[in-house]
Design an enzyme around this catalytic site. Structure first.
Site, PDB file in Angstrom:
ATOM      1  CG  ASP A  31      18.533   8.928 -24.613  1.00  0.00           C
ATOM      2  OD1 ASP A  31      19.399   9.130 -23.749  1.00  0.00           O
ATOM      3  OD2 ASP A  31      17.552   8.204 -24.427  1.00  0.00           O
ATOM      4  CB  CYS A  38      29.945  -3.580 -13.189  1.00  0.00           C
ATOM      5  SG  CYS A  38      31.490  -2.750 -13.609  1.00  0.00           S
ATOM      6  CB  CYS A  64      28.135  -7.518 -17.093  1.00  0.00           C
ATOM      7  SG  CYS A  64      27.779  -7.161 -18.828  1.00  0.00           S
TER       8      CYS A  64
END
Length: 263
Positions: free
Chosen positions: A101, A162, A166
């Protein structure tokens, strides 16, 4: 065995000891640097690996699937430390830096070029077996290793599910719901929106409807089965010691933020 091939084998063996099997190598000339000021000097190549985290649907959960388990950074840090320690001892003049990350390189882009998956409309990496329920780890090295040739970047099925699920992907919201419920400060309207949903930390909507996430196998990594908490309450948060709370994926925001969402 040729030295650089020996390093590759050592990396694979260490990762395998943590039940990590999806690994690839990429030359530095092929990955994109996002944060030059954090980039170690003289990096020649990178090892990349995937950490699948799916432990089941957990239909009663009120937090995102990734945060049902303990904080994955604890696991990735242990993996990274093991790699850096072993390689630095064997090659003291070389540089080895592990990330998850926080890497100065584009980890998703590098994983795509290394052939570890394809890119979804939600910009997540999708592995052919574990779907998008994966974390990416990377090890930057000053050693120039034999690496896979960059692969053509593959896209998903383009089914559009998706986007239909969303509001952010449809362009009807300025922010992903996961980002919204992790903010420290919310307007009354935003807070009402957070509390109107069953998931109070993170969001899995785009992943849940993805056909490439159907029938994904549970992760082989034992860490993600430790201390699973699928339905979190404000009272549970209050009762956690600092040490216990620090092990949760939502700890980085502090107790106040997650508690506010749960009240």
């Amino acid at each position: 065995m040729e030295e650089n091939e020996k390093i590759r084998k050592t990396i694979r063996q260490i990762l395998a000891s943590f039940q990590i099997t999806e690994t690839a190598f990429l030359e530095a000339t092929h990955f994109r640097i996002l944060q030059p000021h954090l980039m170690p000097e003289n990096i020649q190549s990178a090892a990349l690996w995937l950490m699948p985290y799916y432990t089941g649907a957990h239909p009663q959960r009120n937090v995102s699937l990734y945060s049902v388990s303990k904080d994955y950074h604890l696991f990735s840090r242990t993996v990274g430390n093991a790699l850096v320690s072993a390689l630095s001892e064997e090659y003291p003049g070389e540089c080895f830096k592990a990330f998850c990350d926080s890497s100065p390189i584009d980890e998703v882009g590098a994983a795509l070029l290394a052939g570890l998956g394809m890119i979804g409309k939600n910009r997540l990496l999708i592995h052919p077996v574990y779907g998008s329920y994966v974390f990416i780890g990377s090890l930057l090295m000053s050693k120039k290793l034999p690496c896979e040739q960059p692969k053509p970047v593959k896209t998903c099925l383009n089914c559009g599910l998706c986007g239909k699920a969303c509001a952010f992907l449809r362009g009807e919201s300025e922010v992903c719901f996961s980002e919204l419920n992790q903010r420290k400060v919310l307007t009354d309207r935003e807070l009402a929106a957070v509390k109107s949903r069953p998931i109070r930390w993170g969001c899995d909507v785009c992943q849940e409807v993805c056909p490439m996430n159907r029938n994904v196998p549970p992760t082989p990594i034992s860490f993600f089965y430790e201390d699973i908490l699928e339905n979190v309450t404000a009272e549970m948060i209050d009762g956690m010691s600092k040490a216990v709370f620090r092990e949760r994926a939502y700890a980085w925001r502090g107790k106040k933020t997650i508690r506010r969402n749960l009240e």
